[in-house]
Design a protein around this motif. Structure first.
Motif, PDB file in Angstrom:
ATOM      1  N   LEU A   1       0.829  -1.211   0.000  1.00 47.75           N
ATOM      2  CA  LEU A   1       0.000   0.000   0.000  1.00 47.75           C
ATOM      3  C   LEU A   1       0.863   1.260   0.000  1.00 47.75           C
ATOM      4  O   LEU A   1       0.581   2.216  -0.724  1.00 47.75           O
ATOM      5  CB  LEU A   1      -0.946  -0.002   1.205  1.00 47.75           C
ATOM      6  CG  LEU A   1      -2.077  -1.024   1.174  1.00 47.75           C
ATOM      7  CD1 LEU A   1      -2.794  -1.063   2.513  1.00 47.75           C
ATOM      8  CD2 LEU A   1      -3.058  -0.709   0.052  1.00 47.75           C
ATOM      9  N   ALA A   2       1.914   1.256   0.814  1.00 49.10           N
ATOM     10  CA  ALA A   2       2.804   2.427   0.884  1.00 49.10           C
ATOM     11  C   ALA A   2       3.505   2.652  -0.449  1.00 49.10           C
ATOM     12  O   ALA A   2       3.597   3.785  -0.936  1.00 49.10           O
ATOM     13  CB  ALA A   2       3.819   2.238   2.006  1.00 49.10           C
ATOM     14  N   LYS A   3       3.976   1.586  -1.045  1.00 48.74           N
ATOM     15  CA  LYS A   3       4.687   1.670  -2.318  1.00 48.74           C
ATOM     16  C   LYS A   3       3.798   2.246  -3.415  1.00 48.74           C
ATOM     17  O   LYS A   3       4.239   3.018  -4.263  1.00 48.74           O
ATOM     18  CB  LYS A   3       5.175   0.281  -2.711  1.00 48.74           C
ATOM     19  CG  LYS A   3       6.016   0.229  -3.945  1.00 48.74           C
ATOM     20  CD  LYS A   3       6.485  -1.188  -4.201  1.00 48.74           C
ATOM     21  CE  LYS A   3       7.290  -1.305  -5.454  1.00 48.74           C
ATOM     22  NZ  LYS A   3       7.729  -2.682  -5.701  1.00 48.74           N
ATOM     23  N   ARG A   4       2.501   1.872  -3.388  1.00 50.93           N
ATOM     24  CA  ARG A   4       1.559   2.343  -4.414  1.00 50.93           C
ATOM     25  C   ARG A   4       0.909   3.679  -4.060  1.00 50.93           C
ATOM     26  O   ARG A   4       0.069   4.186  -4.798  1.00 50.93           O
ATOM     27  CB  ARG A   4       0.471   1.296  -4.635  1.00 50.93           C
ATOM     28  CG  ARG A   4       1.016   0.027  -5.269  1.00 50.93           C
ATOM     29  CD  ARG A   4      -0.068  -0.961  -5.663  1.00 50.93           C
ATOM     30  NE  ARG A   4      -0.731  -1.538  -4.504  1.00 50.93           N
ATOM     31  CZ  ARG A   4      -2.065  -1.619  -4.350  1.00 50.93           C
ATOM     32  NH1 ARG A   4      -2.864  -1.167  -5.285  1.00 50.93           N
ATOM     33  NH2 ARG A   4      -2.582  -2.179  -3.285  1.00 50.93           N
TER      34      ARG A   4
ATOM     35  N   PRO B   1      -3.483   4.095   4.193  1.00 49.66           N
ATOM     36  CA  PRO B   1      -4.623   4.881   4.677  1.00 49.66           C
ATOM     37  C   PRO B   1      -4.280   6.154   5.453  1.00 49.66           C
ATOM     38  O   PRO B   1      -5.178   6.897   5.834  1.00 49.66           O
ATOM     39  CB  PRO B   1      -5.389   3.890   5.562  1.00 49.66           C
ATOM     40  CG  PRO B   1      -4.422   2.830   5.910  1.00 49.66           C
ATOM     41  CD  PRO B   1      -3.436   2.764   4.795  1.00 49.66           C
ATOM     42  N   CYS B   2      -3.013   6.421   5.710  1.00 49.23           N
ATOM     43  CA  CYS B   2      -2.623   7.690   6.327  1.00 49.23           C
ATOM     44  C   CYS B   2      -1.297   8.151   5.722  1.00 49.23           C
ATOM     45  O   CYS B   2      -0.699   7.444   4.915  1.00 49.23           O
ATOM     46  CB  CYS B   2      -2.567   7.605   7.849  1.00 49.23           C
ATOM     47  SG  CYS B   2      -1.830   6.152   8.536  1.00 49.23           S
ATOM     48  N   THR B   3      -0.856   9.335   6.104  1.00 42.39           N
ATOM     49  CA  THR B   3       0.320   9.945   5.498  1.00 42.39           C
ATOM     50  C   THR B   3       1.581   9.123   5.739  1.00 42.39           C
ATOM     51  O   THR B   3       1.896   8.775   6.866  1.00 42.39           O
ATOM     52  CB  THR B   3       0.532  11.370   6.045  1.00 42.39           C
ATOM     53  OG1 THR B   3      -0.658  12.119   5.816  1.00 42.39           O
ATOM     54  CG2 THR B   3       1.698  12.050   5.367  1.00 42.39           C
TER      55      THR B   3
ATOM     56  N   ALA C   1       0.124  11.414  14.066  1.00 42.47           N
ATOM     57  CA  ALA C   1      -1.130  12.172  14.201  1.00 42.47           C
ATOM     58  C   ALA C   1      -2.188  11.654  13.224  1.00 42.47           C
ATOM     59  O   ALA C   1      -3.360  11.517  13.586  1.00 42.47           O
ATOM     60  CB  ALA C   1      -0.873  13.658  13.976  1.00 42.47           C
ATOM     61  N   ASP C   2      -1.787  11.353  12.008  1.00 43.22           N
ATOM     62  CA  ASP C   2      -2.730  10.806  11.015  1.00 43.22           C
ATOM     63  C   ASP C   2      -3.185   9.405  11.407  1.00 43.22           C
ATOM     64  O   ASP C   2      -4.346   9.045  11.213  1.00 43.22           O
ATOM     65  CB  ASP C   2      -2.101  10.768   9.631  1.00 43.22           C
ATOM     66  CG  ASP C   2      -1.940  12.143   9.017  1.00 43.22           C
ATOM     67  OD1 ASP C   2      -2.531  13.109   9.543  1.00 43.22           O
ATOM     68  OD2 ASP C   2      -1.222  12.253   8.007  1.00 43.22           O
ATOM     69  N   LEU C   3      -2.269   8.623  11.946  1.00 46.88           N
ATOM     70  CA  LEU C   3      -2.603   7.268  12.392  1.00 46.88           C
ATOM     71  C   LEU C   3      -3.632   7.317  13.523  1.00 46.88           C
ATOM     72  O   LEU C   3      -4.632   6.598  13.500  1.00 46.88           O
ATOM     73  CB  LEU C   3      -1.333   6.541  12.845  1.00 46.88           C
ATOM     74  CG  LEU C   3      -1.472   5.114  13.328  1.00 46.88           C
ATOM     75  CD1 LEU C   3      -2.010   4.206  12.229  1.00 46.88           C
ATOM     76  CD2 LEU C   3      -0.132   4.606  13.833  1.00 46.88           C
ATOM     77  N   LEU C   4      -3.417   8.196  14.498  1.00 49.27           N
ATOM     78  CA  LEU C   4      -4.359   8.336  15.615  1.00 49.27           C
ATOM     79  C   LEU C   4      -5.719   8.826  15.133  1.00 49.27           C
ATOM     80  O   LEU C   4      -6.757   8.370  15.603  1.00 49.27           O
ATOM     81  CB  LEU C   4      -3.793   9.284  16.674  1.00 49.27           C
ATOM     82  CG  LEU C   4      -2.530   8.814  17.379  1.00 49.27           C
ATOM     83  CD1 LEU C   4      -2.023   9.894  18.333  1.00 49.27           C
ATOM     84  CD2 LEU C   4      -2.759   7.507  18.122  1.00 49.27           C
ATOM     85  N   LYS C   5      -5.710   9.754  14.185  1.00 46.19           N
ATOM     86  CA  LYS C   5      -6.967  10.269  13.626  1.00 46.19           C
ATOM     87  C   LYS C   5      -7.741   9.153  12.918  1.00 46.19           C
ATOM     88  O   LYS C   5      -8.951   9.027  13.084  1.00 46.19           O
ATOM     89  CB  LYS C   5      -6.652  11.400  12.646  1.00 46.19           C
ATOM     90  CG  LYS C   5      -7.825  12.178  12.173  1.00 46.19           C
ATOM     91  CD  LYS C   5      -7.328  13.272  11.237  1.00 46.19           C
ATOM     92  CE  LYS C   5      -8.287  14.410  11.182  1.00 46.19           C
ATOM     93  NZ  LYS C   5      -7.804  15.473  10.303  1.00 46.19           N
TER      94      LYS C   5
END
Length: 86
Positions: free
Chosen positions: A43-46, A50-52, A65-69
């Protein structure tokens, strides 16, 4: 971040999530979501994580912060600095 092989299959508690630094390695973020190592890296490579995700050389870092959100975990803020949050 993950030191034991057994920890990979266990998710992170709310307290562990709130204690994370500003950015974490992809493996720790995968564990929090929970995603397998292969799926998370794919997912990260593509660009579909789901978060930054920050790419630093050969390493991926996820903004906490994005993960917690994403996980709907808020950080309580105290009205006064001297008072502790409970």
């Amino acid at each position: 971040m993950i030191t034991k092989r057994d920890d990979v299959s266990r998710g992170l508690t709310r307290e562990e999530l709130l204690a994370l630094p500003a950015a974490v390695d992809l493996q720790a973020a995968n564990r929090a979501l929970p995603l397998s190592r292969t799926t998370g890296y794919d997912l990260a490579k593509r660009g579909r994580y789901p978060c930054t995700v920050l790419r630093l050389g050969n390493a991926y870092r996820v903004v906490t912060a994005d993960l917690l959100k994403l996980l709907h975990i808020g950080v309580r803020r105290c009205a006064r600095r001297r008072e502790g949050c409970e």
